[in-house]
Design an enzyme around this catalytic site. Structure first.
Site, PDB file in Angstrom:
ATOM      1  N   ALA A  76       5.313   1.610   2.505  1.00  0.00           N
ATOM      2  CA  ALA A  76       5.464   2.789   3.356  1.00  0.00           C
ATOM      3  C   ALA A  76       4.060   3.283   3.688  1.00  0.00           C
ATOM      4  O   ALA A  76       3.100   2.991   2.968  1.00  0.00           O
ATOM      5  CB  ALA A  76       6.247   3.859   2.617  1.00  0.00           C
ATOM      6  N   GLY A 116       7.394  -0.321  -0.288  1.00  0.00           N
ATOM      7  CA  GLY A 116       8.518  -0.278   0.649  1.00  0.00           C
ATOM      8  C   GLY A 116       8.697  -1.600   1.397  1.00  0.00           C
ATOM      9  O   GLY A 116       9.806  -1.923   1.819  1.00  0.00           O
ATOM     10  N   GLU A 153      10.688  -3.644  -0.913  1.00  0.00           N
ATOM     11  CA  GLU A 153      12.040  -3.076  -0.943  1.00  0.00           C
ATOM     12  C   GLU A 153      12.809  -3.442   0.322  1.00  0.00           C
ATOM     13  O   GLU A 153      14.008  -3.710   0.273  1.00  0.00           O
ATOM     14  CB  GLU A 153      11.950  -1.551  -1.102  1.00  0.00           C
ATOM     15  CG  GLU A 153      11.452  -1.147  -2.485  1.00  0.00           C
ATOM     16  CD  GLU A 153      11.125   0.334  -2.591  1.00  0.00           C
ATOM     17  OE1 GLU A 153      10.373   0.840  -1.728  1.00  0.00           O
ATOM     18  OE2 GLU A 153      11.612   0.988  -3.528  1.00  0.00           O
ATOM     19  N   GLU A 159       3.449   0.990  -6.540  1.00  0.00           N
ATOM     20  CA  GLU A 159       3.463   2.458  -6.394  1.00  0.00           C
ATOM     21  C   GLU A 159       2.806   3.159  -7.575  1.00  0.00           C
ATOM     22  O   GLU A 159       2.253   4.244  -7.430  1.00  0.00           O
ATOM     23  CB  GLU A 159       4.909   2.955  -6.240  1.00  0.00           C
ATOM     24  CG  GLU A 159       5.552   2.636  -4.892  1.00  0.00           C
ATOM     25  CD  GLU A 159       6.273   1.304  -4.859  1.00  0.00           C
ATOM     26  OE1 GLU A 159       6.002   0.438  -5.727  1.00  0.00           O
ATOM     27  OE2 GLU A 159       7.105   1.115  -3.957  1.00  0.00           O
TER      28      GLU A 159
HETATM   29  N1  DAK Z   1      -0.170   2.673   4.195  1.00  0.00           N
HETATM   30  C1  DAK Z   1      -1.082   2.989   5.107  1.00  0.00           C
HETATM   31  N2  DAK Z   1      -2.112   2.192   5.452  1.00  0.00           N
HETATM   32  C2  DAK Z   1      -2.205   1.019   4.810  1.00  0.00           C
HETATM   33  C3  DAK Z   1      -1.291   0.617   3.815  1.00  0.00           C
HETATM   34  C4  DAK Z   1      -0.219   1.511   3.508  1.00  0.00           C
HETATM   35  N3  DAK Z   1       0.737   1.213   2.628  1.00  0.00           N
HETATM   36  N4  DAK Z   1      -1.680  -0.592   3.358  1.00  0.00           N
HETATM   37  C5  DAK Z   1      -2.772  -0.939   4.045  1.00  0.00           C
HETATM   38  N5  DAK Z   1      -3.102   0.025   4.923  1.00  0.00           N
HETATM   39  C6  DAK Z   1      -4.225   0.053   5.854  1.00  0.00           C
HETATM   40  C7  DAK Z   1      -5.539   0.346   5.143  1.00  0.00           C
HETATM   41  O1  DAK Z   1      -5.669   1.738   4.966  1.00  0.00           O
HETATM   42  C8  DAK Z   1      -6.533  -0.238   6.105  1.00  0.00           C
HETATM   43  O2  DAK Z   1      -6.687   0.667   7.173  1.00  0.00           O
HETATM   44  P1  DAK Z   1      -8.175   1.143   7.654  1.00  0.00           P
HETATM   45  O3  DAK Z   1      -8.849   1.660   6.430  1.00  0.00           O
HETATM   46  O4  DAK Z   1      -8.778  -0.148   8.178  1.00  0.00           O
HETATM   47  O5  DAK Z   1      -7.886   2.154   8.693  1.00  0.00           O
HETATM   48  C9  DAK Z   1      -5.817  -1.459   6.656  1.00  0.00           C
HETATM   49  O6  DAK Z   1      -4.424  -1.244   6.419  1.00  0.00           O
HETATM   50  C10 DAK Z   1      -6.218  -2.759   5.978  1.00  0.00           C
HETATM   51  O7  DAK Z   1      -6.068  -2.594   4.595  1.00  0.00           O
HETATM   52  P2  DAK Z   1      -7.192  -2.995   3.524  1.00  0.00           P
HETATM   53  O8  DAK Z   1      -8.547  -2.818   4.109  1.00  0.00           O
HETATM   54  O9  DAK Z   1      -6.870  -2.276   2.271  1.00  0.00           O
HETATM   55  O10 DAK Z   1      -6.883  -4.563   3.392  1.00  0.00           O
HETATM   56  P3  DAK Z   1      -7.148  -5.514   2.141  1.00  0.00           P
HETATM   57  O11 DAK Z   1      -6.871  -6.879   2.641  1.00  0.00           O
HETATM   58  O12 DAK Z   1      -8.483  -5.202   1.515  1.00  0.00           O
HETATM   59  O13 DAK Z   1      -6.046  -5.100   1.055  1.00  0.00           O
HETATM   60  C11 DAK Z   1      -3.785  -4.564   0.336  1.00  0.00           C
HETATM   61  C12 DAK Z   1      -4.731  -5.355   1.318  1.00  0.00           C
HETATM   62  C13 DAK Z   1      -2.380  -4.772   0.779  1.00  0.00           C
HETATM   63  C14 DAK Z   1      -3.969  -5.112  -1.089  1.00  0.00           C
HETATM   64  C15 DAK Z   1      -4.204  -3.058   0.365  1.00  0.00           C
HETATM   65  O14 DAK Z   1      -4.243  -2.610   1.719  1.00  0.00           O
HETATM   66  C16 DAK Z   1      -3.264  -2.182  -0.398  1.00  0.00           C
HETATM   67  O15 DAK Z   1      -3.291  -2.095  -1.624  1.00  0.00           O
HETATM   68  N6  DAK Z   1      -2.396  -1.453   0.344  1.00  0.00           N
HETATM   69  C17 DAK Z   1      -1.502  -0.471  -0.249  1.00  0.00           C
HETATM   70  C18 DAK Z   1      -0.351  -1.153  -0.933  1.00  0.00           C
HETATM   71  C19 DAK Z   1       0.574  -0.147  -1.580  1.00  0.00           C
HETATM   72  O16 DAK Z   1       0.163   0.660  -2.446  1.00  0.00           O
HETATM   73  N7  DAK Z   1       1.853  -0.121  -1.164  1.00  0.00           N
HETATM   74  C20 DAK Z   1       2.823   0.842  -1.662  1.00  0.00           C
HETATM   75  C21 DAK Z   1       2.822   2.090  -0.798  1.00  0.00           C
HETATM   76  S1  DAK Z   1       3.945   3.328  -1.371  1.00  0.00           S
HETATM   77  C22 DAK Z   1      10.857   6.161   0.301  1.00  0.00           C
HETATM   78  C23 DAK Z   1      11.022   4.832   0.463  1.00  0.00           C
HETATM   79  C24 DAK Z   1       9.986   3.957   0.226  1.00  0.00           C
HETATM   80  C25 DAK Z   1       8.774   4.431  -0.150  1.00  0.00           C
HETATM   81  C26 DAK Z   1       8.600   5.769  -0.270  1.00  0.00           C
HETATM   82  C27 DAK Z   1       9.639   6.633  -0.043  1.00  0.00           C
HETATM   83  N8  DAK Z   1      11.939   7.027   0.517  1.00  0.00           N
HETATM   84  C28 DAK Z   1      13.153   6.463   1.024  1.00  0.00           C
HETATM   85  C29 DAK Z   1      11.930   8.394   0.189  1.00  0.00           C
HETATM   86  C30 DAK Z   1       7.720   3.482  -0.387  1.00  0.00           C
HETATM   87  C31 DAK Z   1       6.533   3.792  -0.863  1.00  0.00           C
HETATM   88  C32 DAK Z   1       5.434   2.820  -0.757  1.00  0.00           C
HETATM   89  O17 DAK Z   1       5.595   1.745  -0.239  1.00  0.00           O
END
Ligand code: DAK
Length: 257
Positions: A65, A108, A111, A131
């Site tokens: 997400a 997400g 998921e 997360e």
């Molecule tokens: N959200 C927003 N931007 C994201 C992102 C994300 N989840 N993942 C990557 N990006 C963006 C980065 O900010 C970056 O943008 P700029 O800084 O260039 O503007 C760009 O994508 C490239 O990312 P990286 O520079 O980080 O790329 P790398 O290859 O170095 O790393 C990575 C790739 C996938 C390992 C890294 O980007 C990363 O760790 N991303 C976050 C992964 C993560 O934590 N995912 C979980 C998010 S929480 C709900 C339902 C579902 C959810 C919530 C509520 N309800 C129904 C209530 C779900 C929650 C989640 O998914």
């Protein structure tokens, strides 16, 4: 139809939705989720479509997400968020949905792949629920579907310690259907979906409903539900056609009736 965050196309009886936010690694913002569900609903209602494929890019199916959309959220804002409705709508899609996953399927994104009916993964696919690194837990089924798929101890490792699964591990633990070469992953997923799309449409819908009932019902109720759906299929022309084709050694022609 013109969308901002997705690209839709068809290949024979397969409807394809490709996420198109490459700069954010297909992070699932509200706009993307809303467009995804509109596209899936439209394919679900289209008699010319038998199966759907959801996909991202070679580098990322979806990195979760959109964290930037959530950073300042309050519980009330999260409750009010239509986000969860999109997941509920996905559960109501009657036709089979295949996730074609390459690269990151995180949070997400993971998921979402698990909420599909089947997963075809490239060799470079990575599945994770990271997360915990953000101080939260999965909120769209990650703790439930992951545990049902891979078992408690591995799910705990993923949810509590952010462990990622390789495609090979995901296959070994029953999370995905098959691994295909990265350069062909979408082609292979569409081929897989086309095989399904060519099958008897009503039986496909009821087969999907019956398998999913295992998540909703105790065994006795699930068995009774399956039996009712099974009997119902004997009212379809396709059941007569399928059995007649077998007996007369010919290919069936499905009508979806
Ligand atoms: N959200 C927003 N931007 C994201 C992102 C994300 N989840 N993942 C990557 N990006 C963006 C980065 O900010 C970056 O943008 P700029 O800084 O260039 O503007 C760009 O994508 C490239 O990312 P990286 O520079 O980080 O790329 P790398 O290859 O170095 O790393 C990575 C790739 C996938 C390992 C890294 O980007 C990363 O760790 N991303 C976050 C992964 C993560 O934590 N995912 C979980 C998010 S929480 C709900 C339902 C579902 C959810 C919530 C509520 N309800 C129904 C209530 C779900 C929650 C989640 O998914």
């Amino acid at each position: 139809m013109d969308y901002e965050y997705i690209i839709t196309s068809t290949d024979g009886r397969v409807g394809i939705v490709q996420f198109n936010r490459p700069k954010a690694l297909n992070a699932l913002n509200r706009g993307l989720m809303s467009e995804l569900m509109d596209a899936l609903d439209a394919f679900d209602a289209d008699d010319d479509i038998g199966c759907m494929v959801i996909t991202g890019s070679e580098k990322a199916f979806a990195a979760g997400a959109d964290i930037k959309e959530m950073v300042n959220a309050t519980p009330a804002a999260m409750l009010d968020n239509p986000f969860i409705d999109y997941w509920d709508r996905l559960r109501r899609i009657g036709k089979p949905v295949v996730a074609a996953v390459s690269g990151f399927a995180l949070g997400g994104g993971c998921e979402l792949a698990m909420a599909c009916d089947m997963i075809i993964a490239s060799e470079t696919a990575r599945f994770g629920q990271p997360e915990i690194n953000l101080g939260i837990i999965p909120g769209a089924g990650g703790t439930q579907r992951m545990t049902l798929a891979v078992g408690k101890v591995l799910a705990m490792d993923m949810v509590l310690n952010g462990r990622f699964l390789t495609a090979e591990e995901a296959l070994q633990h029953g999370l995905i259907n098959r691994i295909v070469p990265t350069e062909l992953y979408l082609e292979e997923a569409v081929k897989f979906a086309a095989e399904i799309a060519a099958r008897a449409p009503v039986a496909l819908r009821l087969g999907k409903e019956a398998v999913n009932a295992v998540y909703e019902m105790p065994l006795q109720a699930g068995l009774a539900h399956e039996r009712r759906l099974f009997y119902m299929l004997f009212s379809t022309e396709d059941q007569k056609e399928g059995m007649d084709a077998f007996i007369n050694k010919r290919q069936p022609e499905w009508k979806g009736q």
